[in-house]
Motif scaffolding. Structure first.
Motif, PDB file in Angstrom:
ATOM      1  N   VAL A 143       0.049 -12.004  -4.898  1.00 28.56           N
ATOM      2  CA  VAL A 143      -1.405 -12.164  -4.769  1.00 28.56           C
ATOM      3  C   VAL A 143      -1.919 -11.308  -3.610  1.00 28.56           C
ATOM      4  N   ASN A 144      -3.186 -10.958  -3.650  1.00 28.72           N
ATOM      5  CA  ASN A 144      -3.766 -10.196  -2.543  1.00 28.72           C
ATOM      6  C   ASN A 144      -4.313 -11.151  -1.469  1.00 28.72           C
ATOM      7  N   ASP A 145      -4.998 -10.590  -0.484  1.00 27.44           N
ATOM      8  CA  ASP A 145      -5.520 -11.373   0.647  1.00 27.44           C
ATOM      9  C   ASP A 145      -6.278 -12.631   0.224  1.00 27.44           C
ATOM     10  N   LYS A 146      -7.101 -12.455  -0.837  1.00 26.78           N
ATOM     11  CA  LYS A 146      -7.980 -13.545  -1.257  1.00 26.78           C
ATOM     12  C   LYS A 146      -7.231 -14.829  -1.561  1.00 26.78           C
ATOM     13  N   LEU A 147      -6.000 -14.689  -2.085  1.00 24.66           N
ATOM     14  CA  LEU A 147      -5.272 -15.877  -2.536  1.00 24.66           C
ATOM     15  C   LEU A 147      -3.996 -16.135  -1.728  1.00 24.66           C
ATOM     16  N   ALA A 148      -3.778 -15.326  -0.673  1.00 27.25           N
ATOM     17  CA  ALA A 148      -2.498 -15.386   0.040  1.00 27.25           C
ATOM     18  C   ALA A 148      -2.144 -16.799   0.512  1.00 27.25           C
ATOM     19  N   GLU A 149      -3.140 -17.534   0.989  1.00 26.72           N
ATOM     20  CA  GLU A 149      -2.828 -18.868   1.553  1.00 26.72           C
ATOM     21  C   GLU A 149      -2.472 -19.891   0.472  1.00 26.72           C
ATOM     22  N   LEU A 150      -2.726 -19.540  -0.791  1.00 23.78           N
ATOM     23  CA  LEU A 150      -2.446 -20.494  -1.873  1.00 23.78           C
ATOM     24  C   LEU A 150      -1.056 -20.298  -2.474  1.00 23.78           C
ATOM     25  N   ILE A 151      -0.369 -19.225  -2.064  1.00 25.06           N
ATOM     26  CA  ILE A 151       0.805 -18.760  -2.800  1.00 25.06           C
ATOM     27  C   ILE A 151       1.883 -19.833  -3.009  1.00 25.06           C
ATOM     28  N   ASP A 152       2.044 -20.739  -2.054  1.00 25.65           N
ATOM     29  CA  ASP A 152       3.134 -21.718  -2.191  1.00 25.65           C
ATOM     30  C   ASP A 152       2.734 -22.995  -2.928  1.00 25.65           C
ATOM     31  N   ILE A 153       1.526 -23.040  -3.445  1.00 26.93           N
ATOM     32  CA  ILE A 153       1.076 -24.282  -4.097  1.00 26.93           C
ATOM     33  C   ILE A 153       1.812 -24.605  -5.405  1.00 26.93           C
ATOM     34  N   PRO A 154       1.878 -23.668  -6.372  1.00 32.63           N
ATOM     35  CA  PRO A 154       2.562 -24.071  -7.620  1.00 32.63           C
ATOM     36  C   PRO A 154       4.077 -24.147  -7.427  1.00 32.63           C
ATOM     37  N   MET A 188      -5.077 -18.859 -10.030  1.00 34.87           N
ATOM     38  CA  MET A 188      -6.455 -18.453 -10.327  1.00 34.87           C
ATOM     39  C   MET A 188      -7.362 -19.697 -10.386  1.00 34.87           C
ATOM     40  N   ARG A 189      -6.871 -20.742 -11.075  1.00 43.31           N
ATOM     41  CA  ARG A 189      -7.611 -22.004 -11.189  1.00 43.31           C
ATOM     42  C   ARG A 189      -7.840 -22.604  -9.804  1.00 43.31           C
ATOM     43  N   GLU A 190      -6.764 -22.631  -9.036  1.00 44.53           N
ATOM     44  CA  GLU A 190      -6.788 -23.207  -7.691  1.00 44.53           C
ATOM     45  C   GLU A 190      -7.837 -22.506  -6.820  1.00 44.53           C
ATOM     46  N   TYR A 191      -7.856 -21.191  -6.920  1.00 41.10           N
ATOM     47  CA  TYR A 191      -8.805 -20.385  -6.137  1.00 41.10           C
ATOM     48  C   TYR A 191     -10.251 -20.791  -6.446  1.00 41.10           C
ATOM     49  N   HIS A 192     -10.549 -20.901  -7.739  1.00 34.56           N
ATOM     50  CA  HIS A 192     -11.918 -21.260  -8.116  1.00 34.56           C
ATOM     51  C   HIS A 192     -12.238 -22.713  -7.729  1.00 34.56           C
ATOM     52  N   MET A 193     -11.271 -23.606  -7.946  1.00 35.48           N
ATOM     53  CA  MET A 193     -11.500 -25.032  -7.632  1.00 35.48           C
ATOM     54  C   MET A 193     -11.770 -25.207  -6.137  1.00 35.48           C
ATOM     55  N   LYS A 194     -10.957 -24.520  -5.309  1.00 32.53           N
ATOM     56  CA  LYS A 194     -11.121 -24.607  -3.852  1.00 32.53           C
ATOM     57  C   LYS A 194     -12.524 -24.211  -3.426  1.00 32.53           C
ATOM     58  N   ARG A 195     -13.132 -23.316  -4.206  1.00 26.72           N
ATOM     59  CA  ARG A 195     -14.488 -22.856  -3.869  1.00 26.72           C
ATOM     60  C   ARG A 195     -15.554 -23.698  -4.558  1.00 26.72           C
ATOM     61  N   GLY A 196     -15.098 -24.770  -5.226  1.00 23.80           N
ATOM     62  CA  GLY A 196     -16.052 -25.640  -5.921  1.00 23.80           C
ATOM     63  C   GLY A 196     -16.606 -25.018  -7.191  1.00 23.80           C
ATOM     64  N   ASP A 197     -15.892 -24.028  -7.705  1.00 19.57           N
ATOM     65  CA  ASP A 197     -16.363 -23.262  -8.856  1.00 19.57           C
ATOM     66  C   ASP A 197     -15.652 -23.744 -10.126  1.00 19.57           C
ATOM     67  N   SER A 198     -15.761 -25.030 -10.425  1.00 22.10           N
ATOM     68  CA  SER A 198     -14.898 -25.625 -11.449  1.00 22.10           C
ATOM     69  C   SER A 198     -15.307 -25.288 -12.886  1.00 22.10           C
ATOM     70  N   ALA A 199     -16.441 -24.627 -13.065  1.00 22.92           N
ATOM     71  CA  ALA A 199     -16.878 -24.290 -14.432  1.00 22.92           C
ATOM     72  C   ALA A 199     -16.118 -23.091 -15.000  1.00 22.92           C
ATOM     73  N   ARG A 200     -15.347 -22.405 -14.163  1.00 24.78           N
ATOM     74  CA  ARG A 200     -14.659 -21.190 -14.639  1.00 24.78           C
ATOM     75  C   ARG A 200     -13.373 -21.570 -15.376  1.00 24.78           C
ATOM     76  N   ARG A 201     -13.498 -21.685 -16.709  1.00 25.79           N
ATOM     77  CA  ARG A 201     -12.366 -22.147 -17.516  1.00 25.79           C
ATOM     78  C   ARG A 201     -11.998 -21.175 -18.624  1.00 25.79           C
ATOM     79  N   LYS A 202     -12.579 -19.971 -18.584  1.00 24.36           N
ATOM     80  CA  LYS A 202     -12.303 -19.009 -19.652  1.00 24.36           C
ATOM     81  C   LYS A 202     -11.576 -17.786 -19.096  1.00 24.36           C
ATOM     82  N   VAL A 203     -10.608 -17.325 -19.865  1.00 22.58           N
ATOM     83  CA  VAL A 203      -9.879 -16.136 -19.454  1.00 22.58           C
ATOM     84  C   VAL A 203     -10.024 -15.075 -20.537  1.00 22.58           C
ATOM     85  N   ILE A 204     -10.375 -13.878 -20.118  1.00 16.46           N
ATOM     86  CA  ILE A 204     -10.520 -12.773 -21.074  1.00 16.46           C
ATOM     87  C   ILE A 204      -9.170 -12.083 -21.255  1.00 16.46           C
ATOM     88  N   VAL A 205      -8.799 -11.868 -22.509  1.00 17.74           N
ATOM     89  CA  VAL A 205      -7.519 -11.214 -22.820  1.00 17.74           C
ATOM     90  C   VAL A 205      -7.795 -10.117 -23.857  1.00 17.74           C
TER      91      VAL A 205
END
Ligand SMILES: *Cc1c(COP(=O)(O)O)cnc(C)c1O
Length: 458
Positions: free
Chosen positions: A285-296, A145-162
């Motif tokens: 992961v769905n389509d949006k994140l498929a290319e990131l799957i092997d990163i972690p 999730m972090r990687e997805y936002h960072m890749k888009r330059g969206d680094s301010a997204r640091r909160k997760v709702i639970v």
């Protein structure tokens, strides 16, 4: 005192031996500096002493093969023996992760086929099998999730709702991932309060973690609207699929709008668990994140392959029609117990549940707590349900029967639960003292878990 209440060292008699080796003719060629200076302290026991000691110890264990195990949220599903046979085939068991690639095609095909099957069951596009537990999967999913936002330059997204009903691992994983946690509360009916969610959304939200059905066993009916709202603010939806049992073959997290999820193969897909043994928490992961799957890279090589084999065998054994039946029967069994006991246990949310549900203690407690009820169940030969979780109520008893139990087994459990409710009225002292038939009654569980004494000092 039973024979096996003693430690193996306490059975020791000087000079008694179970096995003798021939004299070493060549002489041991061990340099003096590596040799021990004092005698090795080992118990001196005969072979039958050893066999009986450990066999008796092994029989003090409780498992899904010995009795009913209604541990809510943990899905103690029966582990079909065919899974074990398949995982122990030489071609699989003797594999080494460093052997040449052309000799491991079969194993890799199993992983690829399992990925395909899980993608079909969940509506996700790709899976990674590296995570070795549910919580490990959560961490991996949040890294994605972090990687997805960072890749888009969206680094301010640091909160997760639970949600406040979440499994404890959810906020813990978010914290380990370096994210801040924002709690959204549940309504009276146990479901996420959408009105309370709205003001929490914004440009700092990385996403929301949800369990559906949630930990109260209730289906979050407003999930489509929640997905729209969270996506609308640029966040992602994480699905805690540890307990996907009731949805199998019927509803897919991908269709509900989730982007990332984990499964616990060691719950929903019938592989053994407990005692911290090997697990598997694949992340999809769905389509949006498929290319990131092997990163972690959260574990070595391919993850716990033996567990994947068992899960794959289970899926193939059930097939498409029967896998849906598993979820339906688990749901039926849970509702049957709930309805059969709701006159003597307090049902805080009286609605149709999925695979599990919660009571809030006895309807007429008479000073008897949920802990007393759980301890008394041990005297009757049942594993206790999950207690004092989720934290929404004070005397929570969380019951999950799973699909494989017969009506007779479930009726036996209901009868015992009713009997305990009777005992609470007639002889509450008995329940405060329970269990009276187990080797240990009421250990200090926190100290036992945090400072276990596992070494004999004799
Ligand atoms: C069991 C469970 C987890 C954690 O899984 P582990 O394999 O124990 O790490 C997470 N979420 C839910 C809802 C669970 O039931």
């Amino acid at each position: 005192m039973k024979y096996y209440d003693k430690l193996i060292f306490e059975l020791s008699k000087p000079g008694r031996i179970g096995f003798s080796l021939p004299e070493c003719e060549t002489g041991a060629n061990i340099p003096a500096k590596l040799r021990r200076e004092s005698e090795l302290v080992l118990p001196e026991v005969s072979e039958p002493d050893v066999v009986r000691h450990y066999t008796n110890l092994s029989q003090m264990n409780f498992g899904v093969d010995t009795g009913f195990y209604p541990l809510g949220s943990c899905t103690m599903k029966y582990n079909p023996k065919i899974n074990e046979e398949i995982a122990s085939l030489d071609g699989f068991r003797a594999l080494h992760p460093l052997q040449p690639e052309q000799t491991t095609k079969g194993a890799r095909e199993v992983i690829a086929s399992l990925e395909k099957a899980l993608a079909a069951i969940t509506g996700m596009k790709r899976f990674t099998f590296l995570p070795c537990a549910g919580a490990h999967g959560e961490l991996t999913g949040l890294m994605l999730m972090r990687e997805y936002h960072m890749k888009r330059g969206d680094s301010a997204r640091r909160k997760v709702i639970v949600p406040d009903s979440a499994h404890g691992t959810n906020p813990a994983s978010a914290a380990v991932c370096g994210l801040d946690i924002v709690v959204v509360k549940s309504k009276e009916n146990g479901l996420v309060d959408v009105e309370a969610l709205k003001p929490l959304l914004g440009p700092e939200i990385a996403g929301i973690m949800m369990t559906n059905p949630n930990t109260l066993g209730l289906f979050e009916r407003e999930i489509a609207q929640i997905a729209e709202l969270v996506h609308g603010c640029g966040g992602l939806l994480y699905y805690d699929g540890a307990n996907m049992n009731p949805l199998l073959g019927t509803v897919r997290p991908g269709d509900m709008g989730f982007d990332i999820m984990h499964l616990n193969l060691h719950k929903t897909f019938s592989t053994p668990h407990g005692g911290g043994g090997p697990g598997s928490g694949p992340v999809g992961v769905n389509d949006k994140l498929a290319e990131l799957i092997d990163i972690p890279k959260v574990s070595g090589f391919h993850g716990n392959f033996g567990i994947m084999l068992r899960a794959y065998a289970y899926i193939l054994m059930l097939g498409k029609e029967n896998i849906a039946l598993a979820g339906k029967l688990a749901t039926l069994n849970a509702n049957y117990i709930k309805e059969s006991l709701k006159d003597c246990y307090k049902l805080p949310i009286d609605s149709i549940c999925k695979h599990e549900f919660v009571f809030d203690g006895l309807a007429e407690p008479n000073g008897v707590t949920t802990l007393d009820v759980a301890k008394r169940l041990l005297d009757y030969g049942y594993h206790a349900p999950t207690i004092y979780f989720p934290l929404l109520f004070h005397q929570t008893i969380m019951i999950e029967p799973t699909e494989t139990e017969s009506k007779e087994t479930i009726d036996g459990f209901i009868e015992v639960m009713r009997k305990i409710a009777q005992e609470a009225l007639q002889d509450p002292e008995l329940l405060h003292r329970a269990p009276v038939s187990t080797p240990i009654g009421r250990p200090d569980e926190t100290t036992a878990a945090r400072q276990p004494i596992v070494k004999c000092e004799c």
